[in-house]
Motif scaffolding. Structure first.
Motif, mmCIF file in Angstrom:
data_model
loop_
_atom_site.group_PDB
_atom_site.id
_atom_site.type_symbol
_atom_site.label_atom_id
_atom_site.label_comp_id
_atom_site.label_asym_id
_atom_site.label_seq_id
_atom_site.Cartn_x
_atom_site.Cartn_y
_atom_site.Cartn_z
ATOM 1 N N MET A 284 90.216 3.943 38.254
ATOM 2 C CA MET A 284 89.253 3.553 37.243
ATOM 3 C C MET A 284 88.036 4.452 37.353
ATOM 4 O O MET A 284 87.593 4.785 38.426
ATOM 5 C CB MET A 284 88.847 2.103 37.466
ATOM 6 N N ALA A 285 87.513 4.811 36.193
ATOM 7 C CA ALA A 285 86.280 5.585 36.120
ATOM 8 C C ALA A 285 85.538 5.176 34.857
ATOM 9 O O ALA A 285 86.139 4.690 33.895
ATOM 10 C CB ALA A 285 86.592 7.077 36.095
ATOM 11 N N LEU A 286 84.230 5.367 34.876
ATOM 12 C CA LEU A 286 83.427 5.104 33.683
ATOM 13 C C LEU A 286 83.401 6.358 32.812
ATOM 14 O O LEU A 286 83.323 7.481 33.314
ATOM 15 C CB LEU A 286 81.996 4.727 34.068
ATOM 16 N N TYR A 287 83.465 6.121 31.497
ATOM 17 C CA TYR A 287 83.450 7.210 30.525
ATOM 18 C C TYR A 287 82.450 6.905 29.419
ATOM 19 O O TYR A 287 82.229 5.745 29.078
ATOM 20 C CB TYR A 287 84.833 7.379 29.884
ATOM 21 N N ARG A 288 81.890 7.971 28.853
ATOM 22 C CA ARG A 288 81.059 7.874 27.648
ATOM 23 C C ARG A 288 81.957 8.232 26.470
ATOM 24 O O ARG A 288 82.532 9.322 26.436
ATOM 25 C CB ARG A 288 79.877 8.826 27.716
ATOM 26 N N VAL B 246 82.307 2.833 29.054
ATOM 27 C CA VAL B 246 83.423 1.907 29.252
ATOM 28 C C VAL B 246 84.261 2.356 30.452
ATOM 29 O O VAL B 246 84.419 3.550 30.681
ATOM 30 C CB VAL B 246 84.278 1.827 27.964
ATOM 31 N N PRO B 247 84.803 1.397 31.231
ATOM 32 C CA PRO B 247 85.723 1.771 32.306
ATOM 33 C C PRO B 247 87.132 1.956 31.732
ATOM 34 O O PRO B 247 87.641 1.090 31.028
ATOM 35 C CB PRO B 247 85.670 0.574 33.256
ATOM 36 N N LEU B 248 87.740 3.091 32.033
ATOM 37 C CA LEU B 248 89.088 3.378 31.557
ATOM 38 C C LEU B 248 90.013 3.610 32.747
ATOM 39 O O LEU B 248 89.593 4.148 33.771
ATOM 40 C CB LEU B 248 89.084 4.621 30.663
ATOM 41 N N ASP B 249 91.269 3.216 32.561
ATOM 42 C CA ASP B 249 92.262 3.445 33.608
ATOM 43 C C ASP B 249 92.880 4.831 33.427
ATOM 44 O O ASP B 249 92.459 5.611 32.573
ATOM 45 C CB ASP B 249 93.308 2.329 33.601
ATOM 46 N N ASP C 121 89.834 -0.972 31.074
ATOM 47 C CA ASP C 121 90.187 -1.649 32.320
ATOM 48 C C ASP C 121 89.323 -2.905 32.442
ATOM 49 O O ASP C 121 88.181 -2.837 32.889
ATOM 50 C CB ASP C 121 89.948 -0.698 33.492
ATOM 51 N N PRO C 122 89.841 -4.071 32.019
ATOM 52 C CA PRO C 122 89.034 -5.294 32.013
ATOM 53 C C PRO C 122 88.568 -5.735 33.395
ATOM 54 O O PRO C 122 87.487 -6.287 33.539
ATOM 55 C CB PRO C 122 89.921 -6.341 31.368
ATOM 56 N N GLU C 123 89.373 -5.493 34.419
ATOM 57 C CA GLU C 123 88.960 -5.876 35.776
ATOM 58 C C GLU C 123 87.779 -5.023 36.238
ATOM 59 O O GLU C 123 86.850 -5.524 36.856
ATOM 60 C CB GLU C 123 90.136 -5.763 36.746
ATOM 61 N N ALA C 124 87.819 -3.743 35.949
ATOM 62 C CA ALA C 124 86.714 -2.856 36.324
ATOM 63 C C ALA C 124 85.462 -3.200 35.520
ATOM 64 O O ALA C 124 84.344 -3.095 36.028
ATOM 65 C CB ALA C 124 87.098 -1.400 36.114
ATOM 66 N N TRP C 125 85.648 -3.629 34.270
ATOM 67 C CA TRP C 125 84.502 -4.005 33.445
ATOM 68 C C TRP C 125 83.695 -5.114 34.118
ATOM 69 O O TRP C 125 82.467 -5.101 34.081
ATOM 70 C CB TRP C 125 84.972 -4.446 32.055
ATOM 71 N N LYS C 126 84.390 -6.057 34.749
ATOM 72 C CA LYS C 126 83.701 -7.170 35.413
ATOM 73 C C LYS C 126 82.696 -6.677 36.444
ATOM 74 O O LYS C 126 81.666 -7.302 36.658
ATOM 75 C CB LYS C 126 84.717 -8.097 36.099
ATOM 76 N N THR D 127 86.768 2.108 10.169
ATOM 77 C CA THR D 127 87.592 2.812 11.138
ATOM 78 C C THR D 127 86.800 4.001 11.653
ATOM 79 O O THR D 127 86.120 4.688 10.881
ATOM 80 C CB THR D 127 88.917 3.278 10.503
ATOM 81 N N PHE D 128 86.907 4.237 12.958
ATOM 82 C CA PHE D 128 86.156 5.312 13.611
ATOM 83 C C PHE D 128 87.121 6.220 14.354
ATOM 84 O O PHE D 128 88.114 5.761 14.921
ATOM 85 C CB PHE D 128 85.140 4.731 14.604
ATOM 86 N N LYS D 129 86.794 7.494 14.344
ATOM 87 C CA LYS D 129 87.584 8.475 15.086
ATOM 88 C C LYS D 129 86.902 8.738 16.431
ATOM 89 O O LYS D 129 85.689 8.906 16.491
ATOM 90 C CB LYS D 129 87.693 9.776 14.296
ATOM 91 N N VAL D 130 87.702 8.766 17.497
ATOM 92 C CA VAL D 130 87.181 9.098 18.813
ATOM 93 C C VAL D 130 86.941 10.608 18.837
ATOM 94 O O VAL D 130 87.893 11.391 18.765
ATOM 95 C CB VAL D 130 88.147 8.669 19.934
ATOM 96 N N MET D 131 85.668 10.983 18.930
ATOM 97 C CA MET D 131 85.302 12.393 18.883
ATOM 98 C C MET D 131 85.204 13.009 20.279
ATOM 99 O O MET D 131 85.458 14.204 20.444
ATOM 100 C CB MET D 131 83.962 12.568 18.156
ATOM 101 N N ALA D 132 84.801 12.212 21.258
ATOM 102 C CA ALA D 132 84.647 12.731 22.613
ATOM 103 C C ALA D 132 84.781 11.597 23.615
ATOM 104 O O ALA D 132 84.355 10.479 23.359
ATOM 105 C CB ALA D 132 83.289 13.407 22.775
ATOM 106 N N VAL D 133 85.381 11.923 24.758
ATOM 107 C CA VAL D 133 85.478 11.016 25.901
ATOM 108 C C VAL D 133 85.154 11.849 27.124
ATOM 109 O O VAL D 133 85.884 12.782 27.450
ATOM 110 C CB VAL D 133 86.891 10.398 26.026
ATOM 111 N N ARG D 134 84.013 11.525 27.761
ATOM 112 C CA ARG D 134 83.545 12.320 28.893
ATOM 113 C C ARG D 134 83.258 11.418 30.079
ATOM 114 O O ARG D 134 82.766 10.297 29.902
ATOM 115 C CB ARG D 134 82.258 13.059 28.529
ATOM 116 N N PRO D 135 83.526 11.885 31.295
ATOM 117 C CA PRO D 135 83.172 11.100 32.478
ATOM 118 C C PRO D 135 81.683 10.768 32.470
ATOM 119 O O PRO D 135 80.862 11.566 32.017
ATOM 120 C CB PRO D 135 83.518 12.025 33.638
ATOM 121 N N TYR D 136 81.358 9.579 32.975
ATOM 122 C CA TYR D 136 79.973 9.125 33.034
ATOM 123 C C TYR D 136 79.631 8.869 34.500
ATOM 124 O O TYR D 136 80.433 8.258 35.208
ATOM 125 C CB TYR D 136 79.814 7.841 32.218
ATOM 126 N N PRO D 137 78.527 9.255 34.986
ATOM 127 C CA PRO D 137 77.400 9.932 34.339
ATOM 128 C C PRO D 137 77.597 11.402 34.195
ATOM 129 O O PRO D 137 78.249 12.120 34.800
ATOM 130 C CB PRO D 137 76.226 9.615 35.228
#
Length: 122
Positions: A1-5, A29-32, A38-43, A112-122
């Motif tokens: 799990m990691a956080l992403y922007r 958001v935390p993504l697997d 990742d709902p568990e990581a979100w907690k 409807t929205f298009k995902v334009m970017a997903v980057r590791p956070y921070p």
């Protein structure tokens, strides 16, 4: 799990024939490993999971990503549910560049929205 922007722009539609980079969201958001929420990581990262809504000719909104039952929403005011925006089946979507996400805004209109970017956070 990691956080992403994650950065979303409104996709092509009747109202936005070419889509628009001036209407959208940026959220943390935390993504697997499959790039799914990742709902568990979100907690463990609730306070980190912020959202920034930007929309042409409207004031920006800032809030948090919240888990409600099996669903997800953007919440801009904890004391008031009227401003909440529901994310359509976010638990089943892959949040990767080029994918699409639907959000029902507080006025009941779905975009409807298009995902334009997903980057590791921070």
């Amino acid at each position: 799990m990691a956080l992403y922007r994650v950065h979303l722009n409104v996709a092509r539609s009747e109202q936005y024939p070419s889509g628009s980079s001036e209407c959208g969201y940026e959220f943390i958001v935390p993504l697997d490993g499959q790039m799914q929420l990742d709902p568990e990581a979100w907690k463990n990262h609730k306070d980190d999971c912020t959202v920034h809504r930007f929309w042409e000719d409207e004031a920006d909104l800032r809030g948090h990503l919240r888990h409600v039952g099996k669903g997800w929403k953007f919440d801009y005011d904890k004391s008031d549910d009227e401003d909440d925006e529901l994310l359509f089946k976010l638990d089943r979507h892959k949040l990767a560049e080029g994918e699409y996400v639907s959000i029902t805004e507080s006025d009941g209109e779905m975009h409807t929205f298009k995902v334009m970017a997903v980057r590791p956070y921070p």
